[in-house]
Design an enzyme around this catalytic site. Structure first.
Site, PDB file in Angstrom:
ATOM      1  CG  LEU A 243      -8.283   6.851  -6.335  1.00  0.00           C
ATOM      2  CD1 LEU A 243      -8.176   6.293  -7.748  1.00  0.00           C
ATOM      3  CD2 LEU A 243      -9.322   7.955  -6.275  1.00  0.00           C
ATOM      4  CE1 TYR A 244      -1.344   7.810  -0.729  1.00  0.00           C
ATOM      5  CE2 TYR A 244      -1.242   5.549   0.081  1.00  0.00           C
ATOM      6  CZ  TYR A 244      -0.661   6.796  -0.080  1.00  0.00           C
ATOM      7  OH  TYR A 244       0.610   7.019   0.396  1.00  0.00           O
ATOM      8  CB  ALA A 245      -3.083   1.400  -3.461  1.00  0.00           C
TER       9      ALA A 245
END
Length: 432
Positions: A243-245
Protein backbone atom coordinates in the site's frame (compact mmCIF):
# COMPACT_ATOMS: atom_id res chain seq x y z
CA UNK A 1 -46.81 33.23 46.55
CA UNK A 2 -47.25 29.68 45.33
CA UNK A 3 -44.33 27.28 45.94
CA UNK A 4 -42.83 25.68 42.84
CA UNK A 5 -43.56 22.21 44.22
CA UNK A 6 -47.26 22.96 44.00
CA UNK A 7 -47.19 23.39 40.21
CA UNK A 8 -48.51 20.15 38.63
CA UNK A 9 -46.21 18.21 36.28
CA UNK A 10 -48.91 17.94 33.59
CA UNK A 11 -48.96 21.19 31.62
CA UNK A 12 -52.17 22.91 30.48
CA UNK A 13 -54.32 21.98 33.43
CA UNK A 14 -53.16 24.55 35.87
CA UNK A 15 -54.10 28.18 35.46
CA UNK A 16 -51.95 30.66 37.32
CA UNK A 17 -53.66 33.51 39.04
CA UNK A 18 -53.14 36.71 37.07
CA UNK A 19 -51.61 39.49 39.15
CA UNK A 20 -49.23 42.42 38.58
CA UNK A 21 -46.63 40.60 40.68
CA UNK A 22 -46.80 37.46 38.54
CA UNK A 23 -46.50 39.49 35.33
CA UNK A 24 -43.47 41.29 36.75
CA UNK A 25 -41.91 37.98 37.74
CA UNK A 26 -42.58 36.57 34.27
CA UNK A 27 -40.90 39.56 32.60
CA UNK A 28 -37.94 39.20 34.96
CA UNK A 29 -37.64 35.48 34.16
CA UNK A 30 -37.75 36.18 30.43
CA UNK A 31 -35.03 38.78 30.83
CA UNK A 32 -32.83 36.30 32.69
CA UNK A 33 -33.53 33.60 30.10
CA UNK A 34 -32.60 35.99 27.28
CA UNK A 35 -29.43 37.07 29.07
CA UNK A 36 -28.18 33.52 29.71
CA UNK A 37 -29.13 32.46 26.18
CA UNK A 38 -26.83 35.14 24.80
CA UNK A 39 -24.08 34.08 27.19
CA UNK A 40 -24.46 30.44 26.13
CA UNK A 41 -24.42 31.33 22.44
CA UNK A 42 -21.38 33.49 23.03
CA UNK A 43 -19.53 30.58 24.63
CA UNK A 44 -20.42 28.34 21.68
CA UNK A 45 -19.10 30.99 19.30
CA UNK A 46 -15.84 31.32 21.21
CA UNK A 47 -15.35 27.54 21.40
CA UNK A 48 -16.04 26.71 17.76
CA UNK A 49 -14.92 29.79 15.92
CA UNK A 50 -11.91 30.88 17.94
CA UNK A 51 -10.27 27.46 18.21
CA UNK A 52 -7.44 26.66 15.80
CA UNK A 53 -8.48 24.81 12.68
CA UNK A 54 -6.23 21.97 13.69
CA UNK A 55 -8.37 21.09 16.71
CA UNK A 56 -10.94 19.37 14.54
CA UNK A 57 -11.30 15.67 15.32
CA UNK A 58 -9.18 13.14 13.47
CA UNK A 59 -10.27 9.67 12.41
CA UNK A 60 -9.59 6.99 15.02
CA UNK A 61 -7.59 4.91 12.57
CA UNK A 62 -4.89 7.55 12.81
CA UNK A 63 -4.54 7.10 16.57
CA UNK A 64 -0.81 6.44 16.34
CA UNK A 65 -0.21 9.73 14.59
CA UNK A 66 -0.14 13.07 16.36
CA UNK A 67 -2.00 15.06 13.73
CA UNK A 68 -3.16 18.02 15.76
CA UNK A 69 -1.37 21.25 15.04
CA UNK A 70 0.00 23.18 17.99
CA UNK A 71 -1.30 26.68 18.51
CA UNK A 72 0.35 29.15 16.19
CA UNK A 73 0.29 32.81 15.36
CA UNK A 74 1.41 36.07 16.83
CA UNK A 75 4.23 38.54 16.10
CA UNK A 76 6.96 36.48 17.81
CA UNK A 77 5.99 33.35 15.88
CA UNK A 78 5.96 35.20 12.56
CA UNK A 79 9.30 36.81 13.37
CA UNK A 80 10.92 33.39 13.88
CA UNK A 81 9.49 32.18 10.57
CA UNK A 82 10.78 35.19 8.65
CA UNK A 83 14.23 34.92 10.24
CA UNK A 84 14.50 31.22 9.41
CA UNK A 85 13.31 31.68 5.83
CA UNK A 86 15.53 34.69 5.12
CA UNK A 87 17.88 34.14 2.17
CA UNK A 88 21.49 34.99 3.07
CA UNK A 89 23.33 34.17 -0.14
CA UNK A 90 23.34 36.13 -3.37
CA UNK A 91 21.51 33.58 -5.50
CA UNK A 92 19.79 31.75 -2.66
CA UNK A 93 16.31 30.30 -2.64
CA UNK A 94 13.61 30.26 0.02
CA UNK A 95 12.46 26.72 0.76
CA UNK A 96 9.61 25.25 2.81
CA UNK A 97 10.74 21.77 3.88
CA UNK A 98 7.90 19.51 4.99
CA UNK A 99 8.87 16.58 7.18
CA UNK A 100 11.86 18.66 8.28
CA UNK A 101 12.41 16.69 11.50
CA UNK A 102 12.52 13.44 9.55
CA UNK A 103 15.71 11.67 8.49
CA UNK A 104 16.12 13.10 5.00
CA UNK A 105 14.36 16.35 5.92
CA UNK A 106 16.88 17.17 8.65
CA UNK A 107 19.92 16.59 6.44
CA UNK A 108 18.45 18.52 3.50
CA UNK A 109 17.45 21.46 5.72
CA UNK A 110 20.92 21.70 7.27
CA UNK A 111 22.60 21.57 3.86
CA UNK A 112 20.34 24.30 2.45
CA UNK A 113 20.84 26.55 5.46
CA UNK A 114 24.61 26.16 5.46
CA UNK A 115 24.89 27.32 1.87
CA UNK A 116 22.84 30.45 2.59
CA UNK A 117 19.32 29.51 1.51
CA UNK A 118 16.25 30.47 3.49
CA UNK A 119 14.73 27.40 5.13
CA UNK A 120 11.55 26.89 7.13
CA UNK A 121 10.68 23.44 8.44
CA UNK A 122 7.26 21.90 9.02
CA UNK A 123 6.70 18.65 10.90
CA UNK A 124 3.91 17.08 12.96
CA UNK A 125 6.28 14.96 15.11
CA UNK A 126 4.04 11.90 14.90
CA UNK A 127 4.84 8.77 16.88
CA UNK A 128 5.37 6.28 14.05
CA UNK A 129 8.79 5.90 15.64
CA UNK A 130 10.37 7.38 18.77
CA UNK A 131 9.45 11.11 18.72
CA UNK A 132 12.43 11.91 20.96
CA UNK A 133 14.73 11.23 18.00
CA UNK A 134 12.75 13.76 15.97
CA UNK A 135 13.02 16.26 18.81
CA UNK A 136 16.78 15.73 18.88
CA UNK A 137 16.88 16.43 15.15
CA UNK A 138 14.80 19.54 15.76
CA UNK A 139 17.36 20.74 18.29
CA UNK A 140 20.09 20.15 15.70
CA UNK A 141 18.14 22.20 13.16
CA UNK A 142 17.61 25.05 15.60
CA UNK A 143 21.35 25.19 16.29
CA UNK A 144 21.81 25.54 12.52
CA UNK A 145 19.24 28.34 12.38
CA UNK A 146 16.29 26.39 10.99
CA UNK A 147 12.96 26.91 12.72
CA UNK A 148 10.55 23.96 12.56
CA UNK A 149 6.86 24.82 12.78
CA UNK A 150 4.96 22.06 14.54
CA UNK A 151 1.96 21.34 12.34
CA UNK A 152 0.43 18.95 9.86
CA UNK A 153 0.41 19.18 6.07
CA UNK A 154 -3.32 18.48 6.15
CA UNK A 155 -3.89 21.73 8.06
CA UNK A 156 -4.60 23.92 5.05
CA UNK A 157 -5.15 27.00 7.24
CA UNK A 158 -1.62 26.67 8.59
CA UNK A 159 -0.11 26.15 5.14
CA UNK A 160 -1.88 29.22 3.81
CA UNK A 161 -0.65 31.21 6.80
CA UNK A 162 2.96 30.17 6.14
CA UNK A 163 2.75 31.27 2.51
CA UNK A 164 1.15 34.55 3.58
CA UNK A 165 4.22 35.20 5.75
CA UNK A 166 6.88 33.98 3.31
CA UNK A 167 6.65 33.87 -0.53
CA UNK A 168 8.58 30.60 -0.84
CA UNK A 169 10.33 30.07 -4.16
CA UNK A 170 10.58 26.31 -3.60
CA UNK A 171 8.93 23.52 -1.62
CA UNK A 172 10.85 20.40 -0.63
CA UNK A 173 7.99 18.04 0.21
CA UNK A 174 9.35 15.16 2.29
CA UNK A 175 6.52 14.69 4.80
CA UNK A 176 4.96 11.26 4.41
CA UNK A 177 3.95 8.12 6.25
CA UNK A 178 6.96 5.89 5.72
CA UNK A 179 7.45 2.14 6.02
CA UNK A 180 6.22 -0.76 3.91
CA UNK A 181 5.12 -3.13 6.69
CA UNK A 182 3.23 -0.66 8.87
CA UNK A 183 0.73 -0.17 6.03
CA UNK A 184 -0.80 -3.52 6.97
CA UNK A 185 -1.49 -2.20 10.48
CA UNK A 186 -2.66 1.32 9.73
CA UNK A 187 -3.55 1.80 6.06
CA UNK A 188 -5.51 4.98 6.75
CA UNK A 189 -2.40 6.85 7.83
CA UNK A 190 -0.82 6.29 4.39
CA UNK A 191 -3.83 7.62 2.52
CA UNK A 192 -4.06 10.55 4.93
CA UNK A 193 -0.41 11.61 4.63
CA UNK A 194 0.82 10.40 1.26
CA UNK A 195 -2.26 11.19 -0.81
CA UNK A 196 -4.46 13.71 1.02
CA UNK A 197 -1.41 15.48 2.43
CA UNK A 198 0.23 15.78 -0.98
CA UNK A 199 -2.97 17.13 -2.50
CA UNK A 200 -3.20 19.69 0.30
CA UNK A 201 0.34 20.92 -0.38
CA UNK A 202 -0.29 21.11 -4.13
CA UNK A 203 -3.59 22.94 -3.60
CA UNK A 204 -1.81 25.67 -1.66
CA UNK A 205 1.08 25.85 -4.14
CA UNK A 206 -1.19 26.22 -7.18
CA UNK A 207 -3.19 28.98 -5.49
CA UNK A 208 -0.38 31.24 -4.29
CA UNK A 209 1.28 33.86 -6.46
CA UNK A 210 4.01 33.31 -7.45
CA UNK A 211 3.70 29.55 -7.48
CA UNK A 212 6.77 27.76 -6.05
CA UNK A 213 8.67 24.98 -7.78
CA UNK A 214 8.15 21.68 -5.97
CA UNK A 215 10.54 18.78 -5.38
CA UNK A 216 8.99 15.85 -3.55
CA UNK A 217 9.90 12.38 -2.31
CA UNK A 218 8.54 9.46 -4.24
CA UNK A 219 10.09 6.03 -3.65
CA UNK A 220 11.87 3.14 -5.32
CA UNK A 221 8.93 1.08 -4.02
CA UNK A 222 6.90 2.20 -7.04
CA UNK A 223 8.78 -0.39 -9.12
CA UNK A 224 6.98 -3.06 -7.12
CA UNK A 225 7.03 -6.48 -8.75
CA UNK A 226 9.15 -5.29 -11.67
CA UNK A 227 11.76 -7.95 -12.54
CA UNK A 228 13.80 -5.93 -15.04
CA UNK A 229 17.00 -4.56 -13.50
CA UNK A 230 18.34 -2.02 -12.99
CA UNK A 231 15.12 -0.07 -12.45
CA UNK A 232 14.73 2.78 -14.92
CA UNK A 233 12.34 5.73 -14.82
CA UNK A 234 11.03 4.46 -18.16
CA UNK A 235 9.93 1.13 -16.66
CA UNK A 236 6.31 0.32 -15.85
CA UNK A 237 5.28 1.09 -12.28
CA UNK A 238 1.74 -0.29 -12.24
CA UNK A 239 2.36 -3.36 -10.06
CA UNK A 240 2.92 -2.05 -6.51
CA UNK A 241 3.70 -4.71 -3.92
CA UNK A 242 2.50 -2.68 -0.92
CA UNK A 243 0.00 0.00 0.00
CA UNK A 244 2.92 2.33 0.71
CA UNK A 245 4.15 1.83 -2.85
CA UNK A 246 0.63 2.36 -4.19
CA UNK A 247 0.30 5.70 -2.38
CA UNK A 248 3.65 6.86 -3.76
CA UNK A 249 2.62 5.81 -7.26
CA UNK A 250 -0.68 7.65 -6.76
CA UNK A 251 1.37 10.68 -5.75
CA UNK A 252 3.22 10.61 -9.06
CA UNK A 253 -0.06 10.54 -10.97
CA UNK A 254 -1.44 13.39 -8.84
CA UNK A 255 1.73 15.40 -9.53
CA UNK A 256 1.18 14.89 -13.26
CA UNK A 257 -2.38 16.19 -12.92
CA UNK A 258 -1.40 19.36 -11.06
CA UNK A 259 1.41 19.98 -13.53
CA UNK A 260 -0.96 19.57 -16.48
CA UNK A 261 -3.85 21.64 -15.13
CA UNK A 262 -2.16 24.32 -13.01
CA UNK A 263 1.35 24.67 -14.45
CA UNK A 264 3.16 23.58 -11.28
CA UNK A 265 6.83 22.71 -11.73
CA UNK A 266 7.21 19.26 -10.15
CA UNK A 267 10.17 16.94 -9.65
CA UNK A 268 9.70 13.52 -8.05
CA UNK A 269 12.67 11.72 -6.49
CA UNK A 270 12.60 7.95 -6.12
CA UNK A 271 14.84 7.25 -3.11
CA UNK A 272 16.58 3.87 -2.85
CA UNK A 273 17.02 2.59 0.76
CA UNK A 274 18.54 5.66 2.37
CA UNK A 275 20.76 5.09 5.42
CA UNK A 276 23.14 7.01 7.65
CA UNK A 277 23.45 9.04 10.89
CA UNK A 278 20.16 10.27 12.39
CA UNK A 279 18.37 7.56 10.41
CA UNK A 280 14.99 5.91 10.92
CA UNK A 281 14.78 3.24 13.65
CA UNK A 282 12.38 1.15 11.53
CA UNK A 283 15.05 0.54 8.87
CA UNK A 284 16.88 -2.82 8.90
CA UNK A 285 20.43 -1.45 9.26
CA UNK A 286 19.27 0.57 12.29
CA UNK A 287 17.46 -2.14 14.26
CA UNK A 288 20.08 -4.72 13.23
CA UNK A 289 22.65 -2.53 14.96
CA UNK A 290 20.48 -2.22 18.05
CA UNK A 291 19.69 -5.93 18.30
CA UNK A 292 23.25 -7.11 17.59
CA UNK A 293 24.47 -4.95 20.49
CA UNK A 294 21.73 -6.36 22.72
CA UNK A 295 22.52 -9.95 21.78
CA UNK A 296 19.14 -10.48 20.15
CA UNK A 297 18.48 -12.55 17.05
CA UNK A 298 18.05 -10.64 13.82
CA UNK A 299 15.92 -11.85 10.88
CA UNK A 300 17.77 -12.44 7.61
CA UNK A 301 15.18 -12.85 4.89
CA UNK A 302 15.71 -14.95 1.81
CA UNK A 303 13.67 -14.92 -1.37
CA UNK A 304 11.95 -17.90 -2.98
CA UNK A 305 14.18 -20.91 -3.67
CA UNK A 306 16.76 -19.58 -1.21
CA UNK A 307 17.28 -16.50 -3.33
CA UNK A 308 19.23 -13.48 -2.15
CA UNK A 309 17.48 -10.39 -0.80
CA UNK A 310 19.48 -7.31 -1.77
CA UNK A 311 19.06 -3.56 -1.52
CA UNK A 312 20.58 -0.57 -3.31
CA UNK A 313 21.71 1.12 -0.08
CA UNK A 314 22.23 4.86 -0.63
CA UNK A 315 24.11 7.03 1.87
CA UNK A 316 22.30 10.12 3.12
CA UNK A 317 24.95 12.60 1.90
CA UNK A 318 24.51 11.35 -1.66
CA UNK A 319 20.74 11.69 -1.37
CA UNK A 320 21.13 15.26 -0.10
CA UNK A 321 23.29 16.17 -3.10
CA UNK A 322 20.56 14.83 -5.38
CA UNK A 323 17.85 16.77 -3.53
CA UNK A 324 19.75 20.06 -3.73
CA UNK A 325 20.54 19.50 -7.40
CA UNK A 326 16.84 18.90 -8.09
CA UNK A 327 15.96 22.17 -6.35
CA UNK A 328 18.69 24.07 -8.19
CA UNK A 329 17.61 22.81 -11.62
CA UNK A 330 13.87 23.14 -11.01
CA UNK A 331 12.28 25.60 -13.41
CA UNK A 332 9.70 28.13 -12.30
CA UNK A 333 6.05 27.14 -12.24
CA UNK A 334 4.04 28.71 -15.04
CA UNK A 335 0.69 29.25 -13.36
CA UNK A 336 -0.70 32.27 -11.58
CA UNK A 337 -3.67 32.45 -9.24
CA UNK A 338 -4.49 28.82 -9.89
CA UNK A 339 -4.47 29.18 -13.68
CA UNK A 340 -1.92 27.62 -16.04
CA UNK A 341 -0.22 29.99 -18.46
CA UNK A 342 2.16 27.61 -20.18
CA UNK A 343 3.81 24.20 -20.14
CA UNK A 344 5.64 23.47 -16.89
CA UNK A 345 8.52 21.19 -15.96
CA UNK A 346 7.63 17.64 -14.86
CA UNK A 347 10.43 15.22 -13.94
CA UNK A 348 11.11 12.03 -12.00
CA UNK A 349 14.56 10.69 -11.05
CA UNK A 350 16.05 7.64 -9.38
CA UNK A 351 18.42 8.49 -6.54
CA UNK A 352 20.29 5.30 -5.70
CA UNK A 353 23.81 3.96 -5.33
CA UNK A 354 23.71 1.52 -8.29
CA UNK A 355 25.40 -1.23 -6.26
CA UNK A 356 22.90 -3.62 -4.65
CA UNK A 357 24.26 -5.42 -1.58
CA UNK A 358 22.81 -8.64 -0.11
CA UNK A 359 21.33 -8.06 3.33
CA UNK A 360 23.56 -10.85 4.69
CA UNK A 361 26.60 -8.79 3.62
CA UNK A 362 25.15 -5.76 5.40
CA UNK A 363 25.06 -7.82 8.61
CA UNK A 364 28.67 -8.95 8.11
CA UNK A 365 29.82 -5.34 7.81
CA UNK A 366 27.94 -4.40 10.99
CA UNK A 367 29.53 -7.35 12.83
CA UNK A 368 33.01 -6.10 11.96
CA UNK A 369 32.22 -2.50 12.90
CA UNK A 370 30.49 -3.41 16.18
CA UNK A 371 32.96 -6.21 16.98
CA UNK A 372 30.01 -8.40 17.94
CA UNK A 373 28.84 -11.62 16.30
CA UNK A 374 25.23 -11.43 15.14
CA UNK A 375 22.68 -14.12 15.98
CA UNK A 376 21.22 -14.67 12.52
CA UNK A 377 17.75 -16.11 12.08
CA UNK A 378 17.22 -17.01 8.42
CA UNK A 379 13.58 -16.66 7.40
CA UNK A 380 11.53 -16.68 4.23
CA UNK A 381 10.60 -13.26 2.90
CA UNK A 382 7.06 -12.64 4.21
CA UNK A 383 4.22 -11.40 2.03
CA UNK A 384 4.10 -8.00 3.68
CA UNK A 385 5.03 -5.76 0.77
CA UNK A 386 8.80 -6.26 0.83
CA UNK A 387 10.42 -6.99 -2.53
CA UNK A 388 13.48 -9.25 -3.06
CA UNK A 389 15.78 -6.60 -4.54
CA UNK A 390 16.16 -3.00 -5.63
CA UNK A 391 18.68 -1.63 -8.12
CA UNK A 392 18.71 1.91 -9.50
CA UNK A 393 19.57 3.07 -12.97
CA UNK A 394 20.74 6.64 -12.28
CA UNK A 395 21.77 7.67 -15.79
CA UNK A 396 18.95 10.21 -16.03
CA UNK A 397 19.81 11.82 -12.67
CA UNK A 398 23.49 11.86 -13.62
CA UNK A 399 22.74 13.61 -16.91
CA UNK A 400 20.19 16.14 -15.66
CA UNK A 401 21.32 16.72 -12.07
CA UNK A 402 24.99 15.81 -12.15
CA UNK A 403 24.13 13.16 -9.55
CA UNK A 404 27.00 10.82 -8.74
CA UNK A 405 26.99 8.83 -5.47
CA UNK A 406 30.42 8.47 -3.86
CA UNK A 407 29.85 6.60 -0.57
CA UNK A 408 30.07 2.79 -0.49
CA UNK A 409 28.21 0.76 2.13
CA UNK A 410 31.31 0.00 4.23
CA UNK A 411 32.15 3.71 4.55
CA UNK A 412 28.57 4.80 5.12
CA UNK A 413 27.89 2.19 7.81
CA UNK A 414 31.10 3.15 9.60
CA UNK A 415 29.78 6.72 9.88
CA UNK A 416 26.38 5.48 11.00
CA UNK A 417 27.80 3.19 13.70
CA UNK A 418 29.97 6.01 15.04
CA UNK A 419 26.88 8.22 15.32
CA UNK A 420 24.77 5.42 16.83
CA UNK A 421 27.27 4.61 19.57
CA UNK A 422 27.65 8.29 20.38
CA UNK A 423 23.88 8.92 20.47
CA UNK A 424 22.73 5.76 22.26
CA UNK A 425 25.92 4.42 23.80
CA UNK A 426 25.85 6.50 26.98
CA UNK A 427 23.04 4.39 28.47
CA UNK A 428 20.73 7.35 28.86
CA UNK A 429 18.86 6.76 25.61
CA UNK A 430 17.26 3.65 24.19
CA UNK A 431 16.67 2.99 20.52
CA UNK A 432 13.09 1.84 20.20
Amino acid sequence: MMHIDNIPSTPGKFKMEKSPYNRLRMHFSLAKLTFWSFVFLGLIFVFFYRSPASSSPVSSDLSRRSLRTSSYGGPAWEKRIKASAKVRSRNGISVLVTGAAGFVGTHVSVALKRRGDGVLGLDNFNDYYDPSLKRARQALLERTGVYVVEGDINDITLLKKLFDIVPFTHVMHLAAQAGVRYAMENPGSYVHSNIAGLVNVLEICKSVNPQPAIVWASSSSVYGLNTKVPFSEKDRTDQPASLYAATKKAGEEIAHTYNHIYGLSLTGLRFFTVYGPWGRPDMAYFFFTRDILKGKSIPIFEAANHGTVARDFTYIDDIVKGCLAALDTAEKSTGSGGKKKGAAQLRVFNLGNTSPVPVSDLVSILERLLKVKAKRLVMKLPRNGDVPFTHANISSAHKELGYKPTTDLQTGLKKFVRWYLNYYGNGKKSAQ
